[in-house]
Design an enzyme around this catalytic site. Structure first.
Site, PDB file in Angstrom:
ATOM      1  CB  SER A 122      -0.910   0.015   1.234  1.00  0.00           C
ATOM      2  OG  SER A 122      -0.132   0.006   2.412  1.00  0.00           O
TER       3      SER A 122
ATOM      4  N   GLY B  18       1.547   4.253   4.247  1.00  0.00           N
ATOM      5  CA  GLY B  18       1.386   3.078   3.384  1.00  0.00           C
ATOM      6  C   GLY B  18       2.600   2.186   3.598  1.00  0.00           C
TER       7      GLY B  18
ATOM      8  CG  ASN C 114       5.684   3.749   5.885  1.00  0.00           C
ATOM      9  OD1 ASN C 114       5.713   4.916   5.488  1.00  0.00           O
ATOM     10  ND2 ASN C 114       4.751   3.300   6.705  1.00  0.00           N
TER      11      ASN C 114
ATOM     12  CG  PHE D 113      -7.897   2.118   5.329  1.00  0.00           C
ATOM     13  CD1 PHE D 113      -6.784   2.936   5.184  1.00  0.00           C
ATOM     14  CD2 PHE D 113      -8.033   1.026   4.481  1.00  0.00           C
ATOM     15  CE1 PHE D 113      -5.816   2.663   4.204  1.00  0.00           C
ATOM     16  CE2 PHE D 113      -7.072   0.741   3.506  1.00  0.00           C
ATOM     17  CZ  PHE D 113      -5.968   1.570   3.379  1.00  0.00           C
TER      18      PHE D 113
ATOM     19  CD  GLN E 177      -0.381  -2.862   9.367  1.00  0.00           C
ATOM     20  OE1 GLN E 177       0.318  -3.690   8.806  1.00  0.00           O
ATOM     21  NE2 GLN E 177      -0.027  -1.584   9.436  1.00  0.00           N
ATOM     22  CD  GLN E 178      -4.866  -5.848   4.469  1.00  0.00           C
ATOM     23  OE1 GLN E 178      -5.649  -5.865   5.419  1.00  0.00           O
ATOM     24  NE2 GLN E 178      -5.143  -5.246   3.327  1.00  0.00           N
TER      25      GLN E 178
ATOM     26  CB  THR F 187       9.424  -7.522  15.046  1.00  0.00           C
ATOM     27  OG1 THR F 187       8.016  -7.489  14.801  1.00  0.00           O
ATOM     28  CG2 THR F 187      10.167  -7.415  13.720  1.00  0.00           C
TER      29      THR F 187
ATOM     30  N   GLY G  33       7.585  -1.252  12.442  1.00  0.00           N
ATOM     31  CA  GLY G  33       7.624  -2.555  11.768  1.00  0.00           C
ATOM     32  C   GLY G  33       8.122  -2.414  10.327  1.00  0.00           C
ATOM     33  CG  ASP G  34       5.680  -0.471   7.449  1.00  0.00           C
ATOM     34  OD1 ASP G  34       5.373  -1.673   7.443  1.00  0.00           O
ATOM     35  OD2 ASP G  34       4.843   0.456   7.328  1.00  0.00           O
TER      36      ASP G  34
HETATM   37  N1  LIG Z   1      10.607   0.608  22.211  1.00  0.00           N
HETATM   38  C1  LIG Z   1      11.414   0.319  21.198  1.00  0.00           C
HETATM   39  N2  LIG Z   1      12.651   0.864  21.135  1.00  0.00           N
HETATM   40  C2  LIG Z   1      13.466   0.618  20.118  1.00  0.00           C
HETATM   41  N3  LIG Z   1      13.166  -0.181  19.090  1.00  0.00           N
HETATM   42  C3  LIG Z   1      11.959  -0.756  19.083  1.00  0.00           C
HETATM   43  C4  LIG Z   1      11.005  -0.538  20.118  1.00  0.00           C
HETATM   44  N4  LIG Z   1       9.900  -1.211  19.814  1.00  0.00           N
HETATM   45  C5  LIG Z   1      10.145  -1.830  18.648  1.00  0.00           C
HETATM   46  N5  LIG Z   1      11.381  -1.579  18.201  1.00  0.00           N
HETATM   47  C6  LIG Z   1      12.021  -2.105  16.980  1.00  0.00           C
HETATM   48  O1  LIG Z   1      11.063  -2.222  15.943  1.00  0.00           O
HETATM   49  C7  LIG Z   1      10.948  -3.578  15.516  1.00  0.00           C
HETATM   50  C8  LIG Z   1       9.511  -3.858  15.142  1.00  0.00           C
HETATM   51  O2  LIG Z   1       8.705  -3.599  16.255  1.00  0.00           O
HETATM   52  P1  LIG Z   1       7.329  -4.352  16.545  1.00  0.00           P
HETATM   53  O3  LIG Z   1       7.595  -5.783  16.901  1.00  0.00           O
HETATM   54  O4  LIG Z   1       6.622  -3.531  17.574  1.00  0.00           O
HETATM   55  O5  LIG Z   1       6.622  -4.270  15.124  1.00  0.00           O
HETATM   56  P2  LIG Z   1       5.094  -4.173  14.771  1.00  0.00           P
HETATM   57  O6  LIG Z   1       4.290  -4.707  15.918  1.00  0.00           O
HETATM   58  O7  LIG Z   1       4.922  -4.806  13.470  1.00  0.00           O
HETATM   59  O8  LIG Z   1       4.893  -2.600  14.687  1.00  0.00           O
HETATM   60  P3  LIG Z   1       3.927  -1.738  13.765  1.00  0.00           P
HETATM   61  O9  LIG Z   1       3.148  -2.685  12.892  1.00  0.00           O
HETATM   62  O10 LIG Z   1       3.075  -1.002  14.745  1.00  0.00           O
HETATM   63  O11 LIG Z   1       4.821  -0.842  13.001  1.00  0.00           O
HETATM   64  C9  LIG Z   1      11.492  -4.387  16.674  1.00  0.00           C
HETATM   65  O12 LIG Z   1      12.026  -5.609  16.224  1.00  0.00           O
HETATM   66  C10 LIG Z   1      12.574  -3.472  17.210  1.00  0.00           C
HETATM   67  O13 LIG Z   1      13.749  -3.610  16.465  1.00  0.00           O
HETATM   68 MG   LIG Z   2       3.450  -4.441  11.981  1.00  0.00          MG
END
Ligand SMILES: Nc1ncnc2c1ncn2[C@@H]1O[C@H](COP(=O)(O)OP(=O)(O)OP(=O)(O)O)[C@@H](O)[C@H]1O
Ligand SMILES: [Mg+2]
Length: 328
Positions: free
Chosen positions: A8, A48, A52, A116, A172-173, A223, A256-257
């Protein structure tokens, strides 16, 4: 390495309401709701998932090919991405629909009301990879990030059929995909990206065990939020990488991205999975420290200094050799 990033592209409109939504909801009179909240803040940001991810890769000096459906309104966004190293020549521009738009209002209690509008994103199912590859050559890796679900499944079918290594990134999907759809998306993926919650959801929806999922893919990257990330594969010892300490926690949207951007850049540079995950974590930390998902910047020197601080001098030397094209 020729890398396509499918998914996206959209804009996020974030508003803040200086009160509580619940004060406007009258119990017993909820059959007819007509509310308008006078908001006092509006932030419009580029977003998106594919945008990102591609942006982060571009910032690190790669030239990813964006595979996405957008509206005619995307001119400014396109200029921005191009300026940051993203190849936007193969994006599908809808004749009729607006680029995807996410609108969310947050109140003082952090309750949110959001909508959305997928808009042009629904046309992503019409994107064909074959004509794109006839122009750019066969992809070495196709990243399939959140998008129109039918488009995601099409992309994984084509990649499997043509032997193109792909990274499945349902994020998210996951919430709206069925078990059979998730199986179709991830089986045979060279890489699978998920957070811990999404992995639990995948196990529940597919009926596969944790090990079975691992066997379906080459490498699985889970992650773990502030605990970092775990890289696993069926026939090797897992690698766990911690986060790079953040200086401030301003806005986690997009962590995450950006983790994916860094990890994939590491793959493109031929680095081992530990370094890939460290790169992903470093970039995620930059995102946490800035408001917005594509607002971070750094110099090569500063990036390496922080990287060395987080993961040691040797790690910085491994990465530094590849940061030569860099500079935004
Ligand atoms: N508080 C934090 N400080 C530093 N790095 C972080 C922190 N939280 C997450 N990260 C980094 O970001 C990566 C991805 O985070 P997370 O597991 O929260 O992804 P996500 O849940 O897919 O996030 P989102 O979809 O909301 O972008 C982690 O592996 C880590 O490297
Ligand atoms: Mg994510």
């Amino acid at each position: 390495m020729k890398i396509g990033v499918a998914g996206s592209v959209g804009s996020d409109h974030l508003m803040t309401f200086p009160g509580k939504f619940t004060d406007s909801l009258v119990a017993g009179s909820l059959e007819k709701v007509s509310l308008s909240f006078l908001v006092d803040g509006l932030d419009v940001r580029r977003g998106g998932c594919a945008a990102n991810i591609a942006f982060g890769m571009g910032v690190l000096g790669l030239n990813p090919i964006l595979i996405s459906a957008v509206g005619k309104d995307w001119e400014d966004y396109e200029a921005w991405l191009t300026r940051h190293g993203v190849n936007t020549s193969h994006v599908l521009v809808s004749e009729t629909l607006h680029t995807a738009l996410y609108m969310v209002t947050t109140d003082t209690e952090l309750n949110q009301i959001a909508s959305f509008f997928p808009g042009a994103m629904s046309e992503a199912r019409n994107i064909e990879l074959q004509p794109i590859m006839e122009k750019v050559g066969a992809l070495d890796l196709l990243v399939i990030s959140p998008d129109d679900p039918e488009a995601m499944l099409n992309h994984s079918d084509v990649a499997r059929a043509q032997g193109i290594p792909f990274a499945a990134d349902p994020s998210q999907q996951m919430a709206r995909m069925s078990g059979p759809e998730i199986k179709r998306l991830i089986s045979g993926a060279a890489y699978l990206f998920m957070n811990e919650y999404e992995l639990a959801l995948a196990i529940q929806k597919t009926g596969w065990t944790d090990e079975q999922i691992l066997e379906e893919v080459g490498v699985r990257i889970v992650t773990l939020g502030s605990l970092g990330a775990k890289v696993e594969s069926a026939n090797s010892e897992p690698v766990v990488v911690g986060i790079a300490q953040e200086r401030a926690k301003l806005d986690p949207t997009g962590v995450g991205d950006s983790f994916r951007s860094g990890f994939i850049a590491g793959l493109a540079w031929g680095l081992n999975h530990e370094r890939c995950a460290q790169l992903g974590s470093m970039l995620a930390t930059y995102v946490i420290e800035t408001k917005g998902t594509q607002e971070y910047h750094f110099t090569q020197e500063e990036f390496l200094e922080r990287f060395a601080l987080a993961y040691g001098e040797n790690a910085a030397v491994d990465v530094g050799a590849h940061l030569v094209h860099f500079g935004f």
